[in-house]
Design an enzyme around this catalytic site. Structure first.
Site, PDB file in Angstrom:
ATOM      1  N   LYS A   5       0.750  -1.475  -0.111  1.00 38.30           N
ATOM      2  CA  LYS A   5      -0.069   0.219   0.066  1.00 38.30           C
ATOM      3  C   LYS A   5       0.915   1.355  -0.254  1.00 38.30           C
ATOM      4  CE  LYS A   5      -3.500  -2.102   2.665  1.00 38.30           C
ATOM      5  NZ  LYS A   5      -4.074  -2.553   3.866  1.00 38.30           N
ATOM      6  N   GLN A  39      -4.553  -1.045   9.701  1.00 38.85           N
ATOM      7  CA  GLN A  39      -3.892  -2.809   9.078  1.00 38.85           C
ATOM      8  C   GLN A  39      -4.156  -3.617  10.257  1.00 38.85           C
ATOM      9  OE1 GLN A  39      -3.057  -3.518   6.083  1.00 38.85           O
ATOM     10  NE2 GLN A  39      -3.170  -5.823   6.668  1.00 38.85           N
ATOM     11  N   ASP A  87     -10.268   2.840   4.758  1.00 38.15           N
ATOM     12  CA  ASP A  87     -11.414   2.312   4.760  1.00 38.15           C
ATOM     13  C   ASP A  87     -12.497   1.698   4.493  1.00 38.15           C
ATOM     14  OD1 ASP A  87      -9.403  -0.410   4.281  1.00 38.15           O
ATOM     15  OD2 ASP A  87      -8.399  -0.699   5.902  1.00 38.15           O
TER      16      ASP A  87
END
Ligand SMILES: NC(=O)c1ccc[n+]([C@@H]2O[C@H](COP(=O)([O-])OP(=O)(O)OC[C@H]3O[C@@H](n4cnc5c(N)ncnc54)[C@H](OP(=O)(O)O)[C@@H]3O)[C@@H](O)[C@H]2O)c1
Length: 314
Positions: A52, A96, A119
């Site tokens: 990412k 994460q 997200d």
């Protein structure tokens, strides 16, 4: 005739190039910033975060990775998130998952400012998406799938889309996106799951079949209507002694069988995965633009309506 292969790798490359051009047009003070928070040293999580960050840097997004030890306290992690919330150079925050068990994962995700929640997991964003908002940060995998379908020429509008899987990360937001009015939406949606009897009877109704289960071979050729578009979200490791790593990645769909029946199909790897990462970048650009507009500093638009990138695809 074997199905058309829908290459997420190719479409994601195009999307990243568009985002790179958009970011390059911004003055230095308006360059989007993405912070990724990695707790512990799980190799898979480290690899995902690394991918990412590299993708962000490649398109010109300022990327900051924060590594915290496995035994970081809940309050310490909360403090990091609050610091990023307050940082004007950061527009997207990604923590994460999974987090260690001693950390309250829900509380951490809810602590992220909804406008920096790239997200799309914050309850405010989940709720706004569920009621059909189009200016919302939506979860990257389903949003990437909508973009992939549109760009591959398989507009879901008016189609019957069957989704297999009802997770909060894929299945449910996928349904919300496809049910919205307008571009990328307007589909008729059915969701199936592990308690659906006779799964094949449901999947055979699909014009577009999206499978997010996490079990290889869940969908076989007899479960697919001839000509249907099949999107395979699953990523599963299966043993393969002939490979250097001893395993290979496969999806949830029996690719070789289904490609003989379907009209189009996404491969694994090289299908949904690259779109998920490209969409994270798109969400970050969108977040930066929204924050700038809300703060009254909006001048040059980060979102290029002509390209569709940087705006919500649907
Ligand atoms: N490429 C990417 O970017 C990406 C992103 C996210 C996820 N994934 C992959 O996508 C897969 C699904 O992920 P997830 O997070 O959505 O998984 P998840 O949270 O485990 O959800 C799986 C869903 O599949 C359903 N299911 C399980 N067995 C089934 C069966 N035999 N028939 C019908 N439905 C069944 C479950 O039903 P119940 O609700 O009834 O248990 C559940 O709703 C995984 O392989 C994951 O690695 C890929």
């Amino acid at each position: 005739m074997p199905a058309e292969i829908i290459s997420g790798t190719d479409v994601a490359r195009t999307l990243r190039a568009e985002l790179k051009a958009q970011v390059a047009r911004l003055p230095e003070g308006q360059v989007p910033g993405l912070a990724t928070v990695l707790v512990g040293d799980d190799p898979a999580s480290r690899a995902y975060v690394g991918m990412k960050n590299r993708a962000a840097v490649e398109v010109g997004i300022h990327s900051r990775q924060i590594d915290l030890p496995e035994d970081v306290s809940h309050d310490e992690l909360l403090g990091v998130v609050e610091g990023l919330n307050a940082d004007p150079g950061i527009h997207g925050i990604l923590v994460q998952l999974p987090l260690p068990r001693h950390v309250d994962e829900t509380a951490i995700l809810e602590a992220i400012l909804p406008e920096k929640d790239v997200d799309g997991f914050h309850p405010v964003n989940v709720g706004r998406l569920a009621v059909g908002a189009t200016d919302v940060l939506a979860p990257c995998t389903p949003r990437g799938i909508v973009e992939l379908l549109l760009r591959a020429g398989h507009d879901p509008a008016g189609k019957h889309v069957v989704i297999v899987g009802r997770s909060n990360i894929v299945g449910r937001p996928m349904a919300s996106l496809l049910l919205r009015r307008g571009k990328g939406g307007d589909a008729t949606v059915t969701i199936a799951h592990s308690r659906t009897p006779d799964l094949g009877a449901v999947t055979r109704l699909a014009d577009i079949l999206i499978v997010a289960v996490g079990r290889p071979g869940t969908v076989t050729a007899d479960m697919v209507r001839p000509g249907a578009v099949v999107v395979d979200v699953g990523v599963n490791r299966v043993e393969d002694a002939s490979t250097e790593r001893g395993y290979r990645l496969v999806g949830d769909v029996d690719f070789d069988g289904v490609r003989e029946v379907a009209g189009a199909i996404t491969p694994v790897p090289g299908g949904v995965g690259p779109m998920t990462i490209a969409t994270l970048l798109s969400n970050t650009v969108q977040a930066a633009e929204s924050i700038r507009q809300e703060s009254g500093a909006g001048t040059a638009s980060a979102a290029d309506p002509a390209s569709g990138a940087g705006t919500d695809p649907a």
